[in-house]
Motif scaffolding. Structure first.
Motif, PDB file in Angstrom:
ATOM      1  N   VAL A   7      46.134  27.173  35.850  1.00  0.00           N
ATOM      2  CA  VAL A   7      45.485  28.256  35.107  1.00  0.00           C
ATOM      3  C   VAL A   7      46.541  29.143  34.461  1.00  0.00           C
ATOM      4  O   VAL A   7      47.699  29.174  34.879  1.00  0.00           O
ATOM      5  N   ASN A   8      46.136  29.887  33.445  1.00  0.00           N
ATOM      6  CA  ASN A   8      47.036  30.806  32.746  1.00  0.00           C
ATOM      7  C   ASN A   8      46.953  32.228  33.274  1.00  0.00           C
ATOM      8  O   ASN A   8      47.856  33.018  33.051  1.00  0.00           O
ATOM      9  N   ASP A   9      45.844  32.585  33.945  1.00  0.00           N
ATOM     10  CA  ASP A   9      45.614  33.969  34.360  1.00  0.00           C
ATOM     11  C   ASP A   9      45.006  33.993  35.754  1.00  0.00           C
ATOM     12  O   ASP A   9      43.811  34.164  35.894  1.00  0.00           O
ATOM     13  N   LEU A  10      45.819  33.800  36.767  1.00  0.00           N
ATOM     14  CA  LEU A  10      45.302  33.786  38.137  1.00  0.00           C
ATOM     15  C   LEU A  10      45.002  35.198  38.623  1.00  0.00           C
ATOM     16  O   LEU A  10      43.925  35.472  39.124  1.00  0.00           O
ATOM     17  N   PHE A  11      45.941  36.105  38.458  1.00  0.00           N
ATOM     18  CA  PHE A  11      45.766  37.484  38.922  1.00  0.00           C
ATOM     19  C   PHE A  11      46.341  38.445  37.890  1.00  0.00           C
ATOM     20  O   PHE A  11      47.341  38.156  37.260  1.00  0.00           O
ATOM     21  N   LEU A  12      45.730  39.593  37.754  1.00  0.00           N
ATOM     22  CA  LEU A  12      46.241  40.657  36.884  1.00  0.00           C
ATOM     23  C   LEU A  12      46.544  41.866  37.755  1.00  0.00           C
ATOM     24  O   LEU A  12      45.651  42.612  38.114  1.00  0.00           O
ATOM     25  N   GLY A  13      47.791  42.039  38.137  1.00  0.00           N
ATOM     26  CA  GLY A  13      48.168  43.158  38.998  1.00  0.00           C
ATOM     27  C   GLY A  13      47.388  43.118  40.302  1.00  0.00           C
ATOM     28  O   GLY A  13      47.244  42.080  40.913  1.00  0.00           O
ATOM     29  N   ALA A  14      46.853  44.253  40.727  1.00  0.00           N
ATOM     30  CA  ALA A  14      46.107  44.323  41.988  1.00  0.00           C
ATOM     31  C   ALA A  14      44.650  43.922  41.797  1.00  0.00           C
ATOM     32  O   ALA A  14      43.934  43.728  42.750  1.00  0.00           O
ATOM     33  N   ASP A  16      41.376  41.641  39.791  1.00  0.00           N
ATOM     34  CA  ASP A  16      41.005  40.240  39.635  1.00  0.00           C
ATOM     35  C   ASP A  16      41.456  39.715  38.286  1.00  0.00           C
ATOM     36  O   ASP A  16      41.410  40.404  37.286  1.00  0.00           O
ATOM     37  N   GLY A  17      41.884  38.474  38.255  1.00  0.00           N
ATOM     38  CA  GLY A  17      42.211  37.800  37.014  1.00  0.00           C
ATOM     39  C   GLY A  17      40.956  37.237  36.386  1.00  0.00           C
ATOM     40  O   GLY A  17      39.888  37.190  36.995  1.00  0.00           O
ATOM     41  N   LEU A  18      41.079  36.805  35.158  1.00  0.00           N
ATOM     42  CA  LEU A  18      39.936  36.243  34.445  1.00  0.00           C
ATOM     43  C   LEU A  18      39.434  34.974  35.116  1.00  0.00           C
ATOM     44  O   LEU A  18      38.227  34.752  35.213  1.00  0.00           O
ATOM     45  N   ALA A  19      40.350  34.150  35.614  1.00  0.00           N
ATOM     46  CA  ALA A  19      39.945  32.912  36.281  1.00  0.00           C
ATOM     47  C   ALA A  19      39.133  33.224  37.524  1.00  0.00           C
ATOM     48  O   ALA A  19      38.096  32.598  37.774  1.00  0.00           O
ATOM     49  N   GLN A  20      39.578  34.196  38.315  1.00  0.00           N
ATOM     50  CA  GLN A  20      38.853  34.564  39.533  1.00  0.00           C
ATOM     51  C   GLN A  20      37.443  35.028  39.216  1.00  0.00           C
ATOM     52  O   GLN A  20      36.493  34.620  39.869  1.00  0.00           O
ATOM     53  N   GLN A  21      37.312  35.910  38.250  1.00  0.00           N
ATOM     54  CA  GLN A  21      35.994  36.468  37.935  1.00  0.00           C
ATOM     55  C   GLN A  21      35.059  35.388  37.411  1.00  0.00           C
ATOM     56  O   GLN A  21      33.885  35.344  37.770  1.00  0.00           O
ATOM     57  N   ALA A  22      35.564  34.505  36.578  1.00  0.00           N
ATOM     58  CA  ALA A  22      34.733  33.423  36.053  1.00  0.00           C
ATOM     59  C   ALA A  22      34.236  32.528  37.189  1.00  0.00           C
ATOM     60  O   ALA A  22      33.078  32.101  37.196  1.00  0.00           O
ATOM     61  N   LEU A  23      35.101  32.254  38.171  1.00  0.00           N
ATOM     62  CA  LEU A  23      34.700  31.427  39.308  1.00  0.00           C
ATOM     63  C   LEU A  23      33.659  32.127  40.173  1.00  0.00           C
ATOM     64  O   LEU A  23      32.690  31.516  40.616  1.00  0.00           O
ATOM     65  N   ARG A  24      33.834  33.413  40.397  1.00  0.00           N
ATOM     66  CA  ARG A  24      32.824  34.182  41.160  1.00  0.00           C
ATOM     67  C   ARG A  24      31.478  34.147  40.440  1.00  0.00           C
ATOM     68  O   ARG A  24      30.433  34.000  41.067  1.00  0.00           O
ATOM     69  N   ASP A  25      31.526  34.301  39.125  1.00  0.00           N
ATOM     70  CA  ASP A  25      30.286  34.283  38.343  1.00  0.00           C
ATOM     71  C   ASP A  25      29.541  32.961  38.480  1.00  0.00           C
ATOM     72  O   ASP A  25      28.326  32.912  38.333  1.00  0.00           O
ATOM     73  N   ASN A  29      33.460  31.014  46.141  1.00  0.00           N
ATOM     74  CA  ASN A  29      34.037  31.972  47.071  1.00  0.00           C
ATOM     75  C   ASN A  29      35.543  31.991  46.840  1.00  0.00           C
ATOM     76  O   ASN A  29      36.221  31.006  47.132  1.00  0.00           O
ATOM     77  N   VAL A  30      36.065  33.091  46.314  1.00  0.00           N
ATOM     78  CA  VAL A  30      37.497  33.209  46.019  1.00  0.00           C
ATOM     79  C   VAL A  30      38.208  33.634  47.299  1.00  0.00           C
ATOM     80  O   VAL A  30      37.901  34.671  47.876  1.00  0.00           O
ATOM     81  N   PHE A  42      49.679  30.978  43.617  1.00  0.00           N
ATOM     82  CA  PHE A  42      48.655  30.054  44.075  1.00  0.00           C
ATOM     83  C   PHE A  42      47.478  30.838  44.638  1.00  0.00           C
ATOM     84  O   PHE A  42      47.650  31.902  45.217  1.00  0.00           O
ATOM     85  N   GLY A  43      46.302  30.294  44.475  1.00  0.00           N
ATOM     86  CA  GLY A  43      45.094  30.851  45.061  1.00  0.00           C
ATOM     87  C   GLY A  43      44.126  29.715  45.320  1.00  0.00           C
ATOM     88  O   GLY A  43      44.306  28.601  44.798  1.00  0.00           O
ATOM     89  N   TRP A  44      43.115  29.973  46.137  1.00  0.00           N
ATOM     90  CA  TRP A  44      42.146  28.930  46.466  1.00  0.00           C
ATOM     91  C   TRP A  44      40.740  29.475  46.364  1.00  0.00           C
ATOM     92  O   TRP A  44      40.506  30.662  46.572  1.00  0.00           O
ATOM     93  N   VAL A  45      39.821  28.605  46.030  1.00  0.00           N
ATOM     94  CA  VAL A  45      38.395  28.942  46.008  1.00  0.00           C
ATOM     95  C   VAL A  45      37.625  27.802  46.669  1.00  0.00           C
ATOM     96  O   VAL A  45      38.102  26.670  46.738  1.00  0.00           O
TER      97      VAL A  45
END
Length: 61
Positions: A7-14, A16-25, A29-30, A42-45
């Motif tokens: 992914v290009n945008d896993l996290f943005l500072g403290a 959520d990144g765009l990838a995280q929010q899209a997955l939650r939507d 489970n992030v 790295f992150g997992w869902v």
């Protein structure tokens, strides 16, 4: 089964990144983010079907 996704945008500072929010939507489970490594971030869902997915954002230039 675990799959890996680059992914290009896993996290943005403290926050959520765009990838995280899209997955939650989409009902995923992030999970906690791993500490940064020499290879990037790295992150997992867990997807709605119960599959673990690894997200990888490579180190910048």
């Amino acid at each position: 089964m675990c799959c890996k996704v680059k992914v290009n945008d896993l996290f943005l500072g403290a926050g959520d990144g765009l990838a995280q929010q899209a997955l939650r939507d989409e009902g995923c489970n992030v999970l906690e983010k791993a500490p940064d490594s020499e290879y990037g971030q790295f992150g997992w869902v867990i997807d709605p079907e119960g599959n673990k997915v690894e997200l990888w954002q490579p180190q910048g230039p």
